[in-house]
Design an enzyme around this catalytic site. Structure first.
Site, PDB file in Angstrom:
ATOM      1  N   GLY A   6       6.857  -1.568   6.327  1.00 30.84           N
ATOM      2  CA  GLY A   6       8.259  -1.992   6.343  1.00 30.84           C
ATOM      3  C   GLY A   6       9.164  -1.085   7.146  1.00 30.84           C
ATOM      4  O   GLY A   6       8.785   0.017   7.546  1.00 30.84           O
ATOM      5  N   GLU A  40       0.835  -1.194   0.000  1.00 26.26           N
ATOM      6  CA  GLU A  40       0.000   0.000   0.000  1.00 26.26           C
ATOM      7  C   GLU A  40       0.880   1.258   0.000  1.00 26.26           C
ATOM      8  O   GLU A  40       1.964   1.271   0.581  1.00 26.26           O
ATOM      9  CB  GLU A  40      -0.923  -0.009   1.225  1.00 26.26           C
ATOM     10  CG  GLU A  40      -1.874  -1.192   1.190  1.00 26.26           C
ATOM     11  CD  GLU A  40      -2.888  -1.220   2.320  1.00 26.26           C
ATOM     12  OE1 GLU A  40      -4.077  -1.395   2.021  1.00 26.26           O
ATOM     13  OE2 GLU A  40      -2.512  -1.078   3.495  1.00 26.26           O
ATOM     14  N   CYS A  55       1.110  -1.868  15.558  1.00 28.69           N
ATOM     15  CA  CYS A  55       1.203  -1.579  14.128  1.00 28.69           C
ATOM     16  C   CYS A  55       0.753  -2.773  13.295  1.00 28.69           C
ATOM     17  O   CYS A  55       1.208  -3.895  13.508  1.00 28.69           O
ATOM     18  CB  CYS A  55       2.651  -1.212  13.789  1.00 28.69           C
ATOM     19  SG  CYS A  55       2.893  -0.880  12.037  1.00 28.69           S
ATOM     20  N   CYS A  91       6.760  -6.592   7.652  1.00 27.05           N
ATOM     21  CA  CYS A  91       7.808  -5.996   8.488  1.00 27.05           C
ATOM     22  C   CYS A  91       8.175  -7.010   9.555  1.00 27.05           C
ATOM     23  O   CYS A  91       7.311  -7.704  10.077  1.00 27.05           O
ATOM     24  CB  CYS A  91       7.268  -4.718   9.141  1.00 27.05           C
ATOM     25  SG  CYS A  91       8.465  -3.896  10.217  1.00 27.05           S
ATOM     26  N   CYS A 130      -1.200   6.122  10.099  1.00 27.99           N
ATOM     27  CA  CYS A 130       0.007   5.504  10.642  1.00 27.99           C
ATOM     28  C   CYS A 130      -0.306   4.141  11.230  1.00 27.99           C
ATOM     29  O   CYS A 130      -1.199   4.013  12.063  1.00 27.99           O
ATOM     30  CB  CYS A 130       0.566   6.346  11.788  1.00 27.99           C
ATOM     31  SG  CYS A 130       1.029   7.965  11.295  1.00 27.99           S
ATOM     32  N   CYS A 157       3.579   8.596   0.832  1.00 29.09           N
ATOM     33  CA  CYS A 157       4.082   7.731   1.898  1.00 29.09           C
ATOM     34  C   CYS A 157       4.323   6.361   1.279  1.00 29.09           C
ATOM     35  O   CYS A 157       3.378   5.688   0.870  1.00 29.09           O
ATOM     36  CB  CYS A 157       3.024   7.690   3.003  1.00 29.09           C
ATOM     37  SG  CYS A 157       3.387   6.527   4.319  1.00 29.09           S
ATOM     38  N   CYS A 193       6.069  -4.277  16.053  1.00 27.81           N
ATOM     39  CA  CYS A 193       5.565  -3.360  17.076  1.00 27.81           C
ATOM     40  C   CYS A 193       4.105  -3.732  17.353  1.00 27.81           C
ATOM     41  O   CYS A 193       3.321  -3.946  16.425  1.00 27.81           O
ATOM     42  CB  CYS A 193       5.641  -1.910  16.593  1.00 27.81           C
ATOM     43  SG  CYS A 193       7.323  -1.357  16.242  1.00 27.81           S
ATOM     44  N   SER A 250      11.155   6.435  15.660  1.00 25.71           N
ATOM     45  CA  SER A 250       9.943   6.065  16.409  1.00 25.71           C
ATOM     46  C   SER A 250      10.340   5.706  17.829  1.00 25.71           C
ATOM     47  O   SER A 250      10.936   4.655  18.067  1.00 25.71           O
ATOM     48  CB  SER A 250       9.267   4.868  15.731  1.00 25.71           C
ATOM     49  OG  SER A 250       8.870   5.234  14.429  1.00 25.71           O
ATOM     50  N   LEU A 251      10.001   6.581  18.743  1.00 26.06           N
ATOM     51  CA  LEU A 251      10.440   6.420  20.129  1.00 26.06           C
ATOM     52  C   LEU A 251       9.347   5.745  20.970  1.00 26.06           C
ATOM     53  O   LEU A 251       9.540   4.689  21.519  1.00 26.06           O
ATOM     54  CB  LEU A 251      10.782   7.808  20.681  1.00 26.06           C
ATOM     55  CG  LEU A 251      11.711   7.901  21.858  1.00 26.06           C
ATOM     56  CD1 LEU A 251      13.031   7.215  21.580  1.00 26.06           C
ATOM     57  CD2 LEU A 251      11.950   9.379  22.205  1.00 26.06           C
TER      58      LEU A 251
HETATM   59  N1  SAH Z   1       9.197   1.102  10.386  1.00 23.58           N
HETATM   60  C1  SAH Z   1       9.298   2.530  10.395  1.00 23.58           C
HETATM   61  C2  SAH Z   1       8.349   3.133   9.410  1.00 23.58           C
HETATM   62  C3  SAH Z   1       6.892   3.122   9.807  1.00 23.58           C
HETATM   63  S1  SAH Z   1       6.439   4.776  10.001  1.00 23.58           S
HETATM   64  C4  SAH Z   1       9.108   3.073  11.797  1.00 23.58           C
HETATM   65  O1  SAH Z   1       8.733   2.288  12.664  1.00 23.58           O
HETATM   66  O2  SAH Z   1       9.397   4.237  12.042  1.00 23.58           O
HETATM   67  C5  SAH Z   1       4.962   4.717  10.771  1.00 23.58           C
HETATM   68  C6  SAH Z   1       4.919   5.462  12.086  1.00 23.58           C
HETATM   69  O3  SAH Z   1       3.634   5.227  12.635  1.00 23.58           O
HETATM   70  C7  SAH Z   1       5.923   4.923  13.092  1.00 23.58           C
HETATM   71  O4  SAH Z   1       6.320   5.921  13.980  1.00 23.58           O
HETATM   72  C8  SAH Z   1       5.072   3.908  13.803  1.00 23.58           C
HETATM   73  O5  SAH Z   1       5.589   3.537  15.060  1.00 23.58           O
HETATM   74  C9  SAH Z   1       3.775   4.651  13.903  1.00 23.58           C
HETATM   75  N2  SAH Z   1       2.621   3.763  14.143  1.00 23.58           N
HETATM   76  C10 SAH Z   1       2.540   2.436  13.933  1.00 23.58           C
HETATM   77  N3  SAH Z   1       1.325   1.977  14.274  1.00 23.58           N
HETATM   78  C11 SAH Z   1       0.625   3.030  14.711  1.00 23.58           C
HETATM   79  C12 SAH Z   1      -0.701   3.201  15.204  1.00 23.58           C
HETATM   80  N4  SAH Z   1      -1.540   2.176  15.294  1.00 23.58           N
HETATM   81  N5  SAH Z   1      -1.091   4.432  15.535  1.00 23.58           N
HETATM   82  C13 SAH Z   1      -0.253   5.487  15.415  1.00 23.58           C
HETATM   83  N6  SAH Z   1       0.996   5.394  14.988  1.00 23.58           N
HETATM   84  C14 SAH Z   1       1.446   4.174  14.644  1.00 23.58           C
END
Ligand code: SAH
Length: 342
Positions: free
Chosen positions: A160, A91, A120, A113, A334, A106, A117, A215-216
């Protein structure tokens, strides 16, 4: 299966032309057809001799992904479902900013992936494979075709982990960035990582002006480990040390993404903890309220809690933005993108 022509550097196209007994300037003409005129077959490259057009068609694929579905209306957030040559699906999302009259695409960097997490959707079934640079550039070209012009910004925030596919992602960035091609400025390209320290270290040495987002999602290692398994490999302390080195080496500001999840990481005390963690950085924080994902039973905090969190950071002088993710009605927000099969 032929490899995608969109995965080649200009110099590699030149080498190909030379090998085929063609003058090097042909490569520049091909490049122009690919990225400025944006045609989708060798046939349309009118100023090339017919035998060269045939050679190109025999050696390369010009269309490595097929658009199966578009959700959302033009001018609003749109989500594309794209099919790759081997049948895998990814996507891609178009996010317009009407006031700035700009468009952000995006892109996905992998099918699935591996980092898993908890909140996600992209990593719920693990990783299937990396995307090639040609496929990533193909995502941007597909969007350019729909918009009738190239997008202004590219963010690696789709499916990813870009640093788990480092070489192809960097190759795609250099192709997107080429001044005689799509010419998307490095500062308009953002790589977002879940915290792959080795990738941050490599990027620091590239001499590229791309933006880095990390992503913290937690102000301490214990909470981070609860939702981000990557924290077991690269604990928060190591991640922050790598970020500090990156900033020192590149002079670039890092954006820290922090998804707010009710009862997990959203308290005022945790906001203060985050301030402490980030105090010595020149950085930005991007707060994202959790988008709903089937497999995760967390919720977004209420508006008041999020406001307090935001204000705590702002009062401490941390440049903070609040991103209420676009496109959750389309499951395009996200963390809602997922690899699917037909
Ligand atoms: N793998 C990379 C790229 C993904 S970017 C990364 O982790 O940074 C997508 C962003 O959305 C990341 O910061 C991810 O942690 C965040 N994200 C993932 N699931 C989410 C959710 N359900 N709600 C809000 N943010 C989310």
């Amino acid at each position: 299966m032929n490899s995608s022509i969109h995965g080649l550097f200009l110099a590699e196209l030149e080498a190909f032309c030379k090998e085929q007994g063609q003058p090097a300037f042909r490569a520049k003409q091909i490049w122009d057809w690919l990225y400025v005129k944006r045609v989708s077959s060798a046939d349309e490259m009118k100023n090339l001799p017919a035998p060269l057009r045939e050679l190109l068609a025999d050696h390369f694929s010009f269309q490595c992904l097929e658009k199966l579905e578009t959700k959302g209306a033009p001018g609003e957030t749109q989500k594309l479902l794209l099919k790759l040559a081997d049948g895998e699906l990814i996507e891609t999302v178009i996010i317009p900013a009407p006031r700035r009259q700009s468009n952000t695409v995006c892109v996905s960097s992998q099918v699935g992936c591996r980092f898993g997490c908890a909140f996600c959707a992209s990593g719920q079934k693990g990783v299937v494979r990396n995307l090639s640079a040609g496929e990533i550039v193909g995502e941007v070209l597909e969007v350019a075709k729909m918009l009738g012009g190239r997008p202004d910004n590219v963010v690696f925030m789709g499916i990813g982990e870009p640093f788990d596919n480092y070489d192809e992602v960097l190759r795609a960035i250099r192709i997107l960035n080429h001044p005689d091609g799509l010419c998307i400025g490095a500062r308009r390209i953002t790589i977002s990582t879940c915290g792959v320290v080795s990738g941050i270290q490599r990027l620091a040495d590239e001499g590229l002006q791309v933006e880095l987002s990390v992503s913290l999602h937690a102000p301490d290692s214990e909470v981070r480990s609860r939702v981000m398994p990557v924290n077991e490999t690269w604990p928060l302390e190591e991640l922050m040390a790598a970020c500090a080195d990156y900033t020192a080496e590149t002079n670039r500001i890092i954006t820290f993404e922090y998804t707010l999840i009710k009862g997990l990481n959203d308290s005022e005390a945790q906001a203060h903890q985050l301030v402490k963690l980030l105090r010595k950085f020149s950085c930005r924080v991007n707060l994202i309220p959790l988008s709903p994902v089937e497999e995760f039973d967390g919720e977004r905090p209420d508006a008041e809690t999020m406001k307090i969190f935001l204000e705590t950071l702002e009062k401490a002088g941390i440049n903070t933005t609040f991103r209420d993710s676009k496109g959750s009605a389309l499951k395009a927000a996200c963390g809602q993108l997922r690899a699917r099969r037909l």
